[in-house]
Design a protein around this motif. Structure first.
Motif, short mmCIF file in Angstrom:
data_model
loop_
_atom_site.label_atom_id
_atom_site.label_comp_id
_atom_site.label_asym_id
_atom_site.label_seq_id
_atom_site.Cartn_x
_atom_site.Cartn_y
_atom_site.Cartn_z
N THR A 183 0.85 -1.19 0.00
CA THR A 183 0.00 0.00 0.00
C THR A 183 0.89 1.24 0.00
OG1 THR A 183 -1.74 -1.15 1.24
CG2 THR A 183 -1.80 1.26 1.24
N HIS A 239 -0.30 8.93 -0.79
CA HIS A 239 0.07 10.25 -1.29
C HIS A 239 -0.36 11.25 -0.23
CE1 HIS A 239 -0.29 13.55 -4.61
NE2 HIS A 239 0.84 13.64 -3.92
N TRP A 251 4.11 9.90 -3.73
CA TRP A 251 3.66 8.58 -3.30
C TRP A 251 4.77 7.89 -2.53
CZ3 TRP A 251 -1.25 6.91 -3.59
CH2 TRP A 251 -2.11 7.59 -4.47
N ASP A 301 -8.69 9.60 3.10
CA ASP A 301 -8.26 10.44 1.99
C ASP A 301 -8.89 11.83 2.12
OD1 ASP A 301 -6.92 8.26 1.10
OD2 ASP A 301 -8.19 7.86 -0.64
N GLY A 330 -4.38 10.45 -0.87
CA GLY A 330 -4.86 9.24 -1.54
C GLY A 330 -4.06 8.02 -1.12
N SER A 331 -4.53 6.86 -1.55
CA SER A 331 -3.83 5.60 -1.30
C SER A 331 -4.05 4.68 -2.49
CB SER A 331 -4.33 4.94 -0.01
OG SER A 331 -5.71 4.61 -0.12
N ARG A 332 -3.12 3.72 -2.66
CA ARG A 332 -3.23 2.80 -3.78
C ARG A 332 -2.42 1.54 -3.49
NH1 ARG A 332 0.68 6.05 -8.14
NH2 ARG A 332 2.68 5.44 -7.17
N GLN A 333 -2.72 0.48 -4.18
CA GLN A 333 -1.94 -0.75 -4.13
C GLN A 333 -0.93 -0.71 -5.27
OE1 GLN A 333 -3.16 -1.45 -0.94
NE2 GLN A 333 -2.49 -3.49 -1.61
N SER A 334 0.32 -0.96 -4.95
CA SER A 334 1.38 -0.85 -5.95
C SER A 334 2.20 -2.13 -5.97
CB SER A 334 2.29 0.35 -5.62
OG SER A 334 3.35 0.45 -6.53
#
Length: 451
Positions: free
Chosen positions: A294, A297, A354, A373, A393-397
């Motif tokens: 995870t 940003h 990020w 967020d 924000g957040s994201r799976q990378s």
């Protein structure tokens, strides 16, 4: 606390330089003699211009015994244990002396920081740690000295590795393309029966016979860890020879083929290597997997205390800025440009881009996961100052390739560093004047240099 003391002296007795991520734990110093009693002491070994006293050896042995108090059967006979611990005390003395010869020094502030780390690991304040050490009849000054020695050896290790280890992009590319890298990880333990530098045929045969005895004991039902404690000459012998998890490409090439053909629980035959005979146990293995993490940003404002801003004023300024942001009286980005003292983000309106959760430290990591967020945190304090954090924000990378490349670099570095420092220690020991004065403490299989 006694467990912590035992663990630290175990590291000290092993004579190893602590890795950067290693846990620093206190030494149990020799208790002071009762009033009116003079303890009998003697020199058991001369190490160049230094000596090892019987009291030092007794204390180190006692601490190892304390470490294995719940399973004393894993320890070898007392005479063997004494020789093992003495060998490691000799190596510790040599490393500290060489470091000092090279101008490596540890400042009081560094020891203070290490004391703080030990206290934190034991859920204590520094004052509570001092009281706990002294309550056990130990000297806090001796405890600090042992910490200083461990830090000194770490810096010697870093110096040797830094001067001898170089990693190229082509090495990383070759490793990533190799079948061994794709083979996953293995958890290994080993027994090393060393061959002294310049050994003759008789010494080599003696080492081979000792390795054969270890294998026979294991086949006869002796636990591998106990066999390592009893037979191994490696620095990790008193830890049961546990090498931990490592990628297949980190396994020395001379043993990789053997390990790749083993199943969990298998024990190898005695394998001849550059430093002696090795017996390897494959404890477990696991396949490589995708590395999905995870990322967040965020942006931040950092207010630092300074000569012109007291800590209380810094806190109040952070609170005022927070009130402006949440009250819609100020723009976060503009306030960051005008007020933030973080040189890497201020000019970008506080934008941190990020990042993985822990990339900005544990304090920010703990805050970022609690925000939603768009949410702005209340001012919070870290070692750097007072922060206001907004999660954008957040994201799976999928960082598999990036992590693989970093791991490959680390694997190559670890392998080279391990070999470089092992060679350094062997040469250090071979060049030293070591005279074991007590006959029963002399290793019958080792050649000592005396002149």
């Amino acid at each position: 606390m006694k467990q912590a003391l035992a663990l630290f002296m175990l590291a000290a007795a092993a004579g190893t330089a602590l890795p950067a991520h290693a846990q620093l734990l206190p030494q149990a110093a020799t208790p002071a003699p009762a009033a009116g009693k003079q303890p009998l002491d003697r020199i058991v070994a001369v190490v160049d211009e230094d000596v090892i006293l019987q009291s030092e050896l007794n204390e180190a042995v006692r601490t190892v015994q304390q470490q294995y108090a719940s399973n004393p059967g894993q320890l070898p006979p007392l005479d063997v244990l004494q020789r093992q611990v003495l060998d490691r005390l000799v190596l510790m003395k040599l490393q500290v002396a060489r470091a000092k010869d090279q101008g490596i020094r540890v400042a009081d502030a560094d020891v203070d920081q290490a004391v703080g780390a030990v206290a934190q690991q034991n859920n204590m304040s520094a004052d509570q740690l001092r009281a706990a050490v002294e309550q056990e009849g130990s000297s806090f000054a001796a405890f600090r000295e042992q910490l200083a020695n461990q830090l000194t050896m770490q810096r010697l290790h870093d110096s040797v590795v830094r001067d001898s280890v170089n990693i190229t992009d082509s090495e990383i590319n070759n490793l990533l393309a190799s079948p061994t890298y794709k083979a996953g990880e293995v958890h290994l333990a080993h027994i090393q029966v060393s061959i002294p530098s310049g050994a003759d045929a008789a010494a080599i045969q003696a080492a081979q016979n000792k390795a054969a005895q270890a294998i026979a004991a294991i086949k006869g039902g002796l636990d591998f860890n106990a066999a390592a404690i009893r037979f191994s000459d490696a620095q990790d012998a008193l830890d049961g020879g546990d090498l931990g998890w490592r990628r297949m490409d980190e396994v020395p090439q001379a043993f990789a083929d053997t390990v790749s053909g083993m199943k969990a629980g298998d024990v190898s035959a005695a394998l001849r290597g550059p430093t002696g005979f090795h017996i390897i146990k494959l404890i477990a293995q696991r396949a490589p997997s995708r590395q999905v993490i995870t990322e967040f940003h965020a942006r931040q404002i950092l207010i630092k205390p300074s000569e012109l801003l007291t800590p209380a004023q810094a806190e109040q300024k952070a609170q005022d800025l927070y009130n402006q942001i949440t009250g819609k009286h100020g723009d976060f980005a503009q306030l960051a440009k005008d007020n933030s003292k973080d040189p890497t983000t201020a000019n970008a309106g506080g934008d941190m881009n990020w990042f993985a959760q822990n990339e900005w430290g544990s304090t920010i990591a703990n805050e970022i996961v609690q925000l939603k967020d768009g949410e702005v945190s209340k001012p919070f304090q870290s070692e750097a100052g007072w922060h206001i954090l907004q999660r954008l924000g957040s994201r799976q990378s999928d960082r598999t390739d990036e992590i693989a490349r970093n791991e490959a670099r680390q694997a190559i570095g670890n392998r080279k560093a391990e070999q470089a420092y092992d060679d350094f220690l062997r040469q250090l020991r071979a060049d030293a004047y070591v005279n074991i004065l007590v006959p029963e403490l002399r290793n019958p299989d080792a050649q000592t240099k005396s002149s």
